[in-house]
Design an enzyme around this catalytic site. Structure first.
Site, short mmCIF file in Angstrom:
data_model
loop_
_atom_site.label_atom_id
_atom_site.label_comp_id
_atom_site.label_asym_id
_atom_site.label_seq_id
_atom_site.Cartn_x
_atom_site.Cartn_y
_atom_site.Cartn_z
N ASP A 164 -10.52 1.52 -3.17
CA ASP A 164 -11.39 1.41 -2.45
C ASP A 164 -12.87 0.90 -2.27
OD1 ASP A 164 -9.01 0.51 -1.25
OD2 ASP A 164 -9.11 2.23 0.29
N ASP A 184 0.91 -1.01 0.04
CA ASP A 184 -0.21 0.40 -0.22
C ASP A 184 0.64 1.54 -0.14
OD1 ASP A 184 -2.51 1.01 0.33
OD2 ASP A 184 -3.07 -0.16 1.62
C1 GLA Z 1 -6.18 1.60 1.89
C2 GLA Z 1 -5.91 0.67 0.81
C3 GLA Z 1 -7.18 -0.49 1.85
C4 GLA Z 1 -6.81 -0.88 2.80
C5 GLA Z 1 -6.27 0.25 3.95
C6 GLA Z 1 -5.51 0.08 4.76
O1 GLA Z 1 -7.25 2.75 2.45
O2 GLA Z 1 -6.49 1.10 0.12
O3 GLA Z 1 -7.81 -1.21 1.00
O4 GLA Z 1 -5.86 -1.71 2.59
O5 GLA Z 1 -5.29 1.44 3.30
O6 GLA Z 1 -5.46 0.58 6.15
#
Ligand code: GLA
Length: 684
Positions: free
Chosen positions: A488, A431
Site C-alpha cells: 500500500d 483484498d
Molecule cells: C486495502 C488495500 C488498498 C485499498 C483498501 C480499500 O488497504 O491494500 O489498496 O484497496 O484496502 O479499503
C-alpha cells in the site's frame, strides 16, 4: 532394500538415498555427471561416530523422527488418542518421482513427491493414516542446509514489505511462522541461503519458497553435530484432525550465479508456469486505481473526469476500489453485501463503464470476499457464517467469513458472479485486510476453491491478490491470480526498496506498481514526479493519484514515461530482473535483461545522499563480455544544472563491450537524492 533417486534441472542435481527407511537428501548442488554412482555417494557421505553422541548418527531424512533419537526438530508431530505417534517408517513403494514409506502396525504412510520444471524442483509430502489423527506439524521434504554462509529471509509490515533479514547459522533453531492465516507481511514464505561471499551476481546460493497462502512455518536449525536442516510446512496446528494431510509445494532452486540465479529461476517459474493468463498475448495494461484519489467518495461525474484524464496519461484499465457496495461510506460497514450502492450509483456502473470503454480502457472492480462487517445485511442474516468467537478482537472493524462452509462459498460465488455476468469487467482486485481470529488451513482451501470456480465461470477476468498491500504473495495464490499489490506504500522511495527485495522471487509482469500522489498518503513525503513515474515503470505500471492534482509539467513527465513503458513492455514484462551489486549503499539498482540477451534497461535509483562526492561506476551483469552494446541515457533531460561535467552518456548513445560494462561499469551523471537514472542497452 536400498534405492537412490536423482532429480536434474539444467543447472542442478538433487539426489536421495534410502537403505530401507525414510530417504535422505545426499546431495543438492551444481549438476553431477551422468552415471554418478548414487549409492556410492551415500556411502561416501556417511559420517563418523564419536563420544558425546549415540552409537549411530540419526539420519537427516526427508522426515526426521523423534523415535530415531534425531537431535533436532522432527518433521512430523501427530497424536492419536492423546498419544504422540512414533511411526517406524519403512520404504514401501517408489517410482522415479514418488516415494512411499509406511508403518503398517500404526497404519501411517508418508508419500514424498519430487518434480522438476525449468530450474525449479518442487517437493511435497502427503501423510495418510488408516485411523484419524490430530496433526500438529508436517514438514515438506526436509532439506539439509548448506555448511557455509548464512540465512537471508524477510520480515515486513503494512507499507513496509520485503525487508531483508540476514542471520548467521548458529546452534539451535531459527523459526519463522505466519500464524495469521495469510502468507503474510511479517514472514513472507521465501528464504535464500547464500554461501560465504555470495552477492547478487556471484557465488553459490540456494533458495526456497513455500507455495501456500494460508500461513506457514520455516524451521532452519543447526544440530549439535553441526548438520543443518530446513523444514517448511503449513503453520503448526492449522490442519486439525483427519486421515489425509498434505503440505504445499516447496519450490527449490540453487545457483552458482549469486542471488540473481535463484531470482530469475523463481521469476520465470512464477510468470510462465504458475500464473495462468486468460490471454497470454495481451500486453499488461497500464492501470488507473482511484483509491488514493477518492477513497469512499464515489461520484460519477468526478470519476468520469478522472478516467478521462487517466486515459490521456496512458491508462488502459480503470479500477474502481473500495466503496461501491452496500452502504459503504467508511470501513465500518457493508463488507459481505456485494450489491451496488444505488445511492452512489443510481444507474449502476453502466454509465461509468460506457465512458471508460469509450476512452479505450477496460474496467476492474475491488472485492474483499472473505470479509464481513457486523454492520451488514449478510452478518445480520447469517451470524453463524462468521469465523471465530463472538467476543473476538476485530481488525479494521471487520470479521472473517468461514470459507470452509459450502453455503458461504455459494453465496459469494453468486453475488460476485452476478456482478461479473452483468457488467463488462476484466479484473478483480481481491483484498484480504485482516488476519484470521484462529488460523485454519480449511479457510485457504475454501478461498482457493472459490477463486477457481469464479475463474472457470469468468475465464477472461484477471485477479490481483492484495492483502493490505503485500500480505498474500505466494505461488499458491498465484495459481489463481495474475498480479500482486506489492504494498500500500505508493511512496517511490519505499517502493524502490520493496521492489528490490521482492525481485528475488517476483517477475515484473505480476508486480503492481503505481504512481502515487505528490504528497504521499502513507509517508508524508513530497516526491518528484520523475522518480515516482520511473519506479512504477520498473514493474506492472499504474497510477493511483488524483490526476486533477498534476501540474502541466508533471502530466508531461508521466505521459512520457508511460509511453516509454508501453513501447518496451513487450520485452520488459518477460525480462529477467537482475539486482545490481551497487558499491554505493545510496543506490538501489537493477537491470532488466531481455530473455534473448539482445537488450536491457538499467535503473539506478538514488534513495539517499552518498558518502563520496561523485557517483561510483555502476557495474552491470549478465551481458556477453565479447559483445558490443549501444547504451543510452533515457532520461538525460533529468540532469540537474549542478551536474556541470561531461560524462559521455550525457551526449547521446555510446558504445562499449559487455566486459567493460560489467567490469568497469556505467559512469552516470551526478544527481540529487530521490532521482533515478534509466539506461537502455542494445547488443550490436
Ligand atoms: C486495502 C488495500 C488498498 C485499498 C483498501 C480499500 O488497504 O491494500 O489498496 O484497496 O484496502 O479499503
Amino acid at each position: 532394500m536400498s534405492r537412490s533417486w536423482r532429480f536434474d534441472t539444467p543447472t542442478q542435481t538433487l539426489t536421495l538415498h534410502s537403505d530401507g527407511g525414510v530417504p535422505r537428501v545426499t546431495y543438492w548442488g551444481p549438476s553431477l555427471p551422468k552415471g554418478e554412482d548414487l549409492a556410492q555417494l551415500a556411502r561416501l557421505a556417511t559420517s563418523d561416530v564419536t563420544g558425546g553422541m549415540i552409537d549411530r548418527l540419526p539420519d537427516l531424512t526427508l522426515c526426521p523422527l523423534a523415535r530415531d533419537s534425531f537431535p533436532g526438530q522432527p518433521g512430523l508431530i501427530a497424536y492419536r488418542g492423546g498419544e504422540m505417534l512414533h511411526p517406524d517408517l519403512r520404504l514401501f513403494a517408489a517410482d522415479d518421482h514418488h516415494i512411499t514409506v509406511r508403518d503398517d502396525s500404526l497404519g501411517i504412510g508418508l508419500l514424498f513427491s519430487f518434480t522438476t520444471d525449468g530450474d525449479i524442483i518442487s517437493a511435497r509430502t502427503v501423510l495418510e493414516t488408516d485411523e484419524p489423527i490430530t496433526l500438529h506439524w508436517l514438514s515438506a521434504p526436509v532439506i539439509p542446509g548448506p555448511q557455509s554462509g548464512d540465512i537471508l529471509d524477510f520480515s515486513g509490515r503494512w507499507i513496509g514489505e520485503f525487508q531483508p533479514v540476514r542471520s548467521a547459522w548458529t546452534p539451535g533453531l531459527r523459526l519463522r511462522e505466519a500464524t495469521g492465516g495469510r502468507s503474510g507481511h511479517e514472514h513472507p514464505p521465501f528464504a535464500l541461503f547464500p554461501e560465504a561471499g555470495a552477492t547478487n551476481g556471484q557465488g553459490s546460493v540456494s533458495a526456497m519458497h513455500y507455495a501456500w497462502p494460508g500461513g506457514h512455518r520455516m524451521q532452519a536449525e543447526e544440530l549439535p553435530d553441526g548438520r543443518r536442516q530446513i523444514q517448511w510446512g503449513h503453520a503448526a496446528g492449522t490442519q486439525g484432525t483427519g486421515t489425509r494431510f498434505e503440505t504445499a509445494d516447496l519450490l527449490l532452486t540453487r545457483s552458482n550465479a549469486g542471488l540473481n540465479g535463484c531470482a530469475t529461476a523463481f521469476q520465470r517459474h512464477i510468470r510462465d508456469r504458475v500464473v495462468t493468463w486468460p490471454n497470454p498475448t495481451r500486453p499488461r495494461p497500464v492501470h488507473y486505481n482511484c483509491w488514493e484519489a477518492v477513497y469512499f467518495d464515489h461520484d460519477l461525474a468526478t470519476l468520469k473526469d478522472i478516467a478521462t484524464r487517466a486515459a490521456a496519461l496512458g491508462a488502459e484499465r480503470f479500477v474502481l476500489d473500495d466503496g461501491w457496495f452496500g452502504r459503504r461510506d467508511d470501513d465500518t460497514s457493508s463488507l459481505g453485501d456485494w450489491v451496488i450502492d444505488r445511492t452512489k450509483w443510481p444507474n449502476g456502473f453502466t454509465p461509468l463503464i460506457d465512458h471508460i470503454n469509450s476512452l479505450g480502457m477496460t474496467f476492474g472492480l475491488w472485492f474483499e470476499p472473505e470479509m464481513v462487517n457486523r454492520n451488514s445485511d449478510l452478518a445480520r442474516a447469517h451470524p453463524d457464517w462468521i469465523l471465530g468467537p463472538e467476543n473476538q478482537v476485530e481488525g479494521r472493524q471487520q470479521r472473517v467469513l468461514n470459507m470452509a462452509l459450502p453455503q458461504v462459498r455459494d453465496h459469494l460465488f453468486s453475488q460476485i458472479s452476478a456482478i461479473l455476468s452483468t457488467h463488462d469487467i476484466d479484473y478483480i482486485k481481491w483484498d484480504h485486510n485482516r488476519l484470521l481470529p484462529i488460523a485454519d488451513a480449511t479457510q485457504a482451501h475454501g478461498t482457493l476453491d472459490l477463486m477457481a470456480r469464479l475463474r472457470q465461470a469468468h475465464p477472461s477476468v484477471e485477479i490481483e491478490s492484495c492483502a493490505s498491500g503485500g500480505g498474500r504473495i505466494d505461488a499458491g495464490i498465484l495459481r489463481h491470480t495474475h498480479r500482486v499489490w506489492l504494498s500500500d506504500s505508493n511512496d517511490a522511495l519505499e517502493r524502490l526498496r520493496i521492489q528490490h527485495g521482492a525481485a528475488l522471487f517476483l517477475p515484473a509482469a505480476i508486480t503492481g506498481s503505481h504512481v502515487g500522489p505528490r504528497h504521499c498518503h502513507t509517508s508524508g513525503r513530497v516526491i518528484d514526479i520523475r522518480i515516482r513515474a520511473w519506479v512504477a515503470a520498473q514493474r506492472h505500471m499504474g497510477f493511483e493519484m488524483d490526476p486533477r492534482e498534476l501540474t502541466e509539467e508533471e502530466a508531461e513527465v508521466l505521459t512520457r514515461v508511460t509511453a516509454w513503458w508501453k513501447a518496451n513492455r513487450d520485452w520488459t514484462m518477460t525480462a529477467d530482473i537482475l539486482r545490481l551489486d551497487s558499491e554505493d549503499p545510496a543506490i538501489i539498482a537493477e537491470m532488466q535483461l531481455a530473455q534473448d540477451g539482445s537488450r536491457f534497461v538499467a535503473f539506478a535509483g538514488r534513495a539517499a545522499t552518498s558518502g563520496q562526492i561523485l557517483p561510483r561506476p555502476l557495474r552491470l551483469t549478465g551481458l556477453d563480455p565479447n559483445a558490443l552494446y549501444r547504451i543510452r541515457l533515457v532520461n538525460v533531460e533529468d540532469a540537474h544544472r549542478l551536474s556541470r561535467g561531461k560524462p559521455a552518456l550525457k551526449n547521446g548513445p555510446q558504445e562499449a563491450s559487455g566486459a567493460w560494462l560489467m567490469h568497469h561499469g556505467l559512469t552516470l551523471p551526478w544527481s540529487f537524492p530521490q532521482t533515478m537514472w534509466v539506461v537502455e542497452g542494445e547488443r550490436l
